[in-house]
Structure formats: C-alpha cells, structure tokens
Design a protein around this motif. Structure first.
Motif, mmCIF file in Angstrom:
data_model
loop_
_atom_site.group_PDB
_atom_site.id
_atom_site.type_symbol
_atom_site.label_atom_id
_atom_site.label_comp_id
_atom_site.label_asym_id
_atom_site.label_seq_id
_atom_site.Cartn_x
_atom_site.Cartn_y
_atom_site.Cartn_z
ATOM 1 N N GLU A 161 1.048 -1.517 0.111
ATOM 2 C CA GLU A 161 0.680 -0.313 -0.385
ATOM 3 C C GLU A 161 0.765 1.181 0.063
ATOM 4 O O GLU A 161 2.051 1.081 0.470
ATOM 5 N N PRO A 162 0.367 2.025 -0.600
ATOM 6 C CA PRO A 162 0.991 3.477 -0.708
ATOM 7 C C PRO A 162 0.629 4.263 0.544
ATOM 8 O O PRO A 162 -0.209 3.984 1.496
ATOM 9 N N VAL A 163 2.392 4.478 1.002
ATOM 10 C CA VAL A 163 2.381 4.961 2.533
ATOM 11 C C VAL A 163 2.706 6.710 2.857
ATOM 12 O O VAL A 163 3.208 6.890 1.921
ATOM 13 N N VAL A 164 1.427 6.963 3.066
ATOM 14 C CA VAL A 164 1.578 9.055 4.089
ATOM 15 C C VAL A 164 2.245 9.080 5.155
ATOM 16 O O VAL A 164 1.605 8.700 6.225
ATOM 17 N N LEU B 62 -5.756 11.074 0.643
ATOM 18 C CA LEU B 62 -5.255 10.038 1.722
ATOM 19 C C LEU B 62 -6.158 8.569 1.473
ATOM 20 O O LEU B 62 -5.573 8.179 1.583
ATOM 21 N N ASN B 63 -6.875 8.585 0.198
ATOM 22 C CA ASN B 63 -7.818 7.842 0.355
ATOM 23 C C ASN B 63 -7.116 6.632 -0.382
ATOM 24 O O ASN B 63 -6.576 6.304 -1.607
ATOM 25 N N GLY B 64 -6.738 5.055 0.410
ATOM 26 C CA GLY B 64 -6.401 4.512 -0.354
ATOM 27 C C GLY B 64 -4.952 4.039 0.142
ATOM 28 O O GLY B 64 -4.389 3.487 -0.160
ATOM 29 N N ARG B 65 -4.575 4.650 0.919
ATOM 30 C CA ARG B 65 -3.007 4.660 1.725
ATOM 31 C C ARG B 65 -2.959 4.459 2.749
ATOM 32 O O ARG B 65 -3.589 4.489 3.196
ATOM 33 N N ARG B 66 -2.048 4.432 3.444
ATOM 34 C CA ARG B 66 -1.466 3.277 4.370
ATOM 35 C C ARG B 66 -1.343 4.584 5.187
ATOM 36 O O ARG B 66 -0.051 5.579 4.719
ATOM 37 N N LEU B 67 -1.791 5.173 6.538
ATOM 38 C CA LEU B 67 -0.880 6.357 7.191
ATOM 39 C C LEU B 67 -0.097 6.280 8.612
ATOM 40 O O LEU B 67 -0.358 5.355 8.512
ATOM 41 N N PHE C 53 9.076 8.271 3.033
ATOM 42 C CA PHE C 53 7.991 8.635 3.209
ATOM 43 C C PHE C 53 7.186 9.554 1.743
ATOM 44 O O PHE C 53 7.860 10.614 2.465
#
Length: 160
Positions: free
Chosen positions: A8-11, A35-40, A116
């Motif tokens: 998953e894309p990480v932010v 941020l939808n669909g991203r790992r925070l 990140f």
C-alpha cells in the motif's frame, strides 16, 4: 520499523492534517480524498504534538478513530539527523521569514529518512519538503506557484 501492508502507498501525516481530518472544517474532505487508499503513519514528533493538544468531544472521538487506523513510527534513525540538517539549510535558503517549525523539520526528516510521502497543510513545510525532492500531498491553494518560485530561487543560489 517494518510496516504491514507494504504494497500500500504509505504517507506520513503532519499534525495539521490530523487536526483537519478530525475537525468539522471543509478542508478535511480534500485530505480524505488525497489520503484515500493509503496507509497512514505518524512520526514520533507528530505523536508528541498530538499528545500535547487538548482533544474534546467529537474531535476526541474522531481522533481515537483515526489513531486506530494509523501506524506509529518508533524513534527516527540516526540518518534522520543528516536529513534534518539538509531541511534546515533549505528552509534558510528559501528565505522563509520564520522558516518551517522545528517540529515540522524533524517530522520531515524522519519521513524522508524512511522514504515516505508527506501529507501537510503547512505551506512552509510543504515548500521545504518539495525543495528537498520529497513527494508532498497537500490541498494548499496556489502551492505550485510557491514551488516554482522556490525552484528559481534555489537555482540562483546554487548555480556557480
């Protein structure tokens, strides 16, 4: 730190974005979409800032829900020190009157050290991060104009 869901894309989320996401402010929708669909993830510095703030009522409930879905980063690596120095110098080179706050620079340093993307609603933090070739997610208006001016300024300063 090894993160789950590595594909998953990480932010790395800045405190001001956490604040917006837990508020009734209209700008929260722009960040929810970004941020939808991203790992925070939350850096150690953002975790400290969140603890220092007073959260009450609906915002506290929203914060708890958000914190239940993020990954908390441990202390930064020693490499973050070099990233901090670069970010601090870049802030000065950009001629920012107040520069980015120290906490923001440390958050950016840990995020950069770990590779990140950063989500921020802080104009100076976004400018410094982008000037240091970091990927930045932001809903700030006219930020691209700031980025363009910053590239020109840095090119003049750094050219022989």
């Amino acid at each position: 730190m090894v993160l789950p869901y590595r594909d998953e894309p990480v932010v790395s989320v800045d405190t001001n974005v956490v604040s917006l996401l837990t508020s009734g402010h209209a700008d929260r929708f722009a960040y929810q979409e970004l941020l939808n669909g991203r790992r925070l993830v939350l850096t150690m510095f953002v975790q400290g800032e969140i603890r220092a703030m007073e959260w009450r009522g609906r915002r506290l409930a929203s914060l708890r829900a958000l914190l239940g879905s993020v990954t908390f980063l441990d202390s930064p690596s020693l490499a973050a020190i070099d990233h901090f120095a670069l970010l601090k110098r870049t802030s000065a080179q950009l001629g920012l009157v107040y520069g980015a706050e120290r906490e923001d620079l440390w958050m950016l340093a840990q995020s950069r050290s770990d590779g990140f993307v950063v989500a921020t609603d802080d104009r100076n933090a976004a400018r410094v991060a982008r000037a240091c070739d970091m990927e930045v997610l932001t809903a700030l208006r006219s930020i691209e104009e700031d980025y363009a001016r910053d590239r020109q300024r840095l090119a003049r300063l750094r050219s022989p």
